[in-house]
Design a protein around this motif. Structure first.
Motif, PDB file in Angstrom:
ATOM      1  N   GLY A  90       0.821  -1.200   0.000  1.00 11.43           N
ATOM      2  CA  GLY A  90       0.000   0.000   0.000  1.00 11.43           C
ATOM      3  C   GLY A  90       0.852   1.246   0.000  1.00 11.43           C
ATOM      4  O   GLY A  90       2.031   1.219  -0.352  1.00 11.43           O
ATOM      5  N   TYR A  91       0.247   2.331   0.401  1.00 12.84           N
ATOM      6  CA  TYR A  91       0.939   3.606   0.522  1.00 12.84           C
ATOM      7  C   TYR A  91       1.510   3.729   1.929  1.00 12.84           C
ATOM      8  O   TYR A  91       0.857   3.363   2.904  1.00 12.84           O
ATOM      9  CB  TYR A  91      -0.031   4.767   0.292  1.00 12.84           C
ATOM     10  CG  TYR A  91      -0.540   4.879  -1.117  1.00 12.84           C
ATOM     11  CD1 TYR A  91       0.224   5.486  -2.100  1.00 12.84           C
ATOM     12  CD2 TYR A  91      -1.800   4.398  -1.463  1.00 12.84           C
ATOM     13  CE1 TYR A  91      -0.235   5.608  -3.396  1.00 12.84           C
ATOM     14  CE2 TYR A  91      -2.281   4.515  -2.757  1.00 12.84           C
ATOM     15  CZ  TYR A  91      -1.496   5.121  -3.719  1.00 12.84           C
ATOM     16  OH  TYR A  91      -1.958   5.241  -4.998  1.00 12.84           O
ATOM     17  N   VAL A  92       2.722   4.279   2.051  1.00 11.21           N
ATOM     18  CA  VAL A  92       3.332   4.510   3.359  1.00 11.21           C
ATOM     19  C   VAL A  92       3.118   5.979   3.709  1.00 11.21           C
ATOM     20  O   VAL A  92       3.449   6.871   2.927  1.00 11.21           O
ATOM     21  CB  VAL A  92       4.832   4.153   3.351  1.00 11.21           C
ATOM     22  CG1 VAL A  92       5.470   4.502   4.687  1.00 11.21           C
ATOM     23  CG2 VAL A  92       5.013   2.672   3.038  1.00 11.21           C
ATOM     24  N   VAL A  93       2.551   6.202   4.897  1.00 18.44           N
ATOM     25  CA  VAL A  93       2.251   7.560   5.348  1.00 18.44           C
ATOM     26  C   VAL A  93       3.168   7.880   6.527  1.00 18.44           C
ATOM     27  O   VAL A  93       3.189   7.168   7.527  1.00 18.44           O
ATOM     28  CB  VAL A  93       0.768   7.699   5.757  1.00 18.44           C
ATOM     29  CG1 VAL A  93       0.458   9.138   6.144  1.00 18.44           C
ATOM     30  CG2 VAL A  93      -0.138   7.242   4.617  1.00 18.44           C
ATOM     31  N   ALA A  94       3.924   8.951   6.391  1.00 20.95           N
ATOM     32  CA  ALA A  94       4.890   9.370   7.412  1.00 20.95           C
ATOM     33  C   ALA A  94       4.169   9.796   8.697  1.00 20.95           C
ATOM     34  O   ALA A  94       2.982  10.118   8.673  1.00 20.95           O
ATOM     35  CB  ALA A  94       5.737  10.526   6.882  1.00 20.95           C
TER      36      ALA A  94
END
Length: 172
Positions: A90-94
């Motif tokens: 998926g997308y990695v969110v900081a």
């Protein structure tokens, strides 16, 4: 819209399409960034949209660690258009940031907008997989090994500042 809320909840009142916890929140937004109207039934949120209208999935990370977001629309993974699965990437969110999933990922640089449609015209129906039309799923995963990374990042390489003196020399 009020008729949908009345039908689903017994109340004509609508609320913003937001699901929130201490760690993360998800907001369904219109093309201008405003939260969509929704009715909430138990743990489910029913967003209200008009056919052809664009929407995005807004994600906020309220934690000090990175999270991975695996999302699906109509039962299809937003990154590859295939069957949704928790084991996909998926997308990695900081930490302490937000991110908008704008649409179906078609390349590294482009997306095809999410749009409300009738059941026969949606992307899932066009792909021959119309069984979860109208369902938006978002799963969050804590970054693996985060505790170990945090310990290493905050470790003191010189906790006592000096090495202990060597043992007293014993001549042989």
């Amino acid at each position: 819209m009020q008729q949908i809320a009345q039908h689903k909840t017994g109340s004509p009142h609508l609320f913003p399409a937001i699901q929130q916890s201490d760690a993360v929140s998800v907001t369904l937004r219109d093309e201008y960034g405003a939260p969509l109207s929704a009715a909430q039934v138990g743990g489910d949120v029913y967003a209200v949209g008009e056919i052809g209208a664009r929407y995005t999935i807004g994600v906020e990370n309220h934690t000090a660690q990175r999270v991975e977001v695996v999302a699906s629309v109509d039962g299809l993974d937003v990154l590859d258009g295939g069957e949704a699965d928790f084991h996909k990437r998926g997308y990695v969110v900081a930490p302490y940031t937000s991110f908008a999933i704008e649409g179906w990922r078609t390349s590294d640089d482009t997306v095809a907008a999410f749009r409300f449609s009738d059941t026969d015209s949606g992307y899932a129906a066009q792909m021959g997989k119309p069984r979860n039309i109208g369902v938006i799923g978002v799963a969050f995963f804590r970054e693996a090994g985060h505790d170990d990374l945090l310990r290493r990042d905050t470790a003191d390489p010189f906790p006592n500042r000096y090495a202990p003196p060597p043992p007293t020399y014993r001549g042989y």
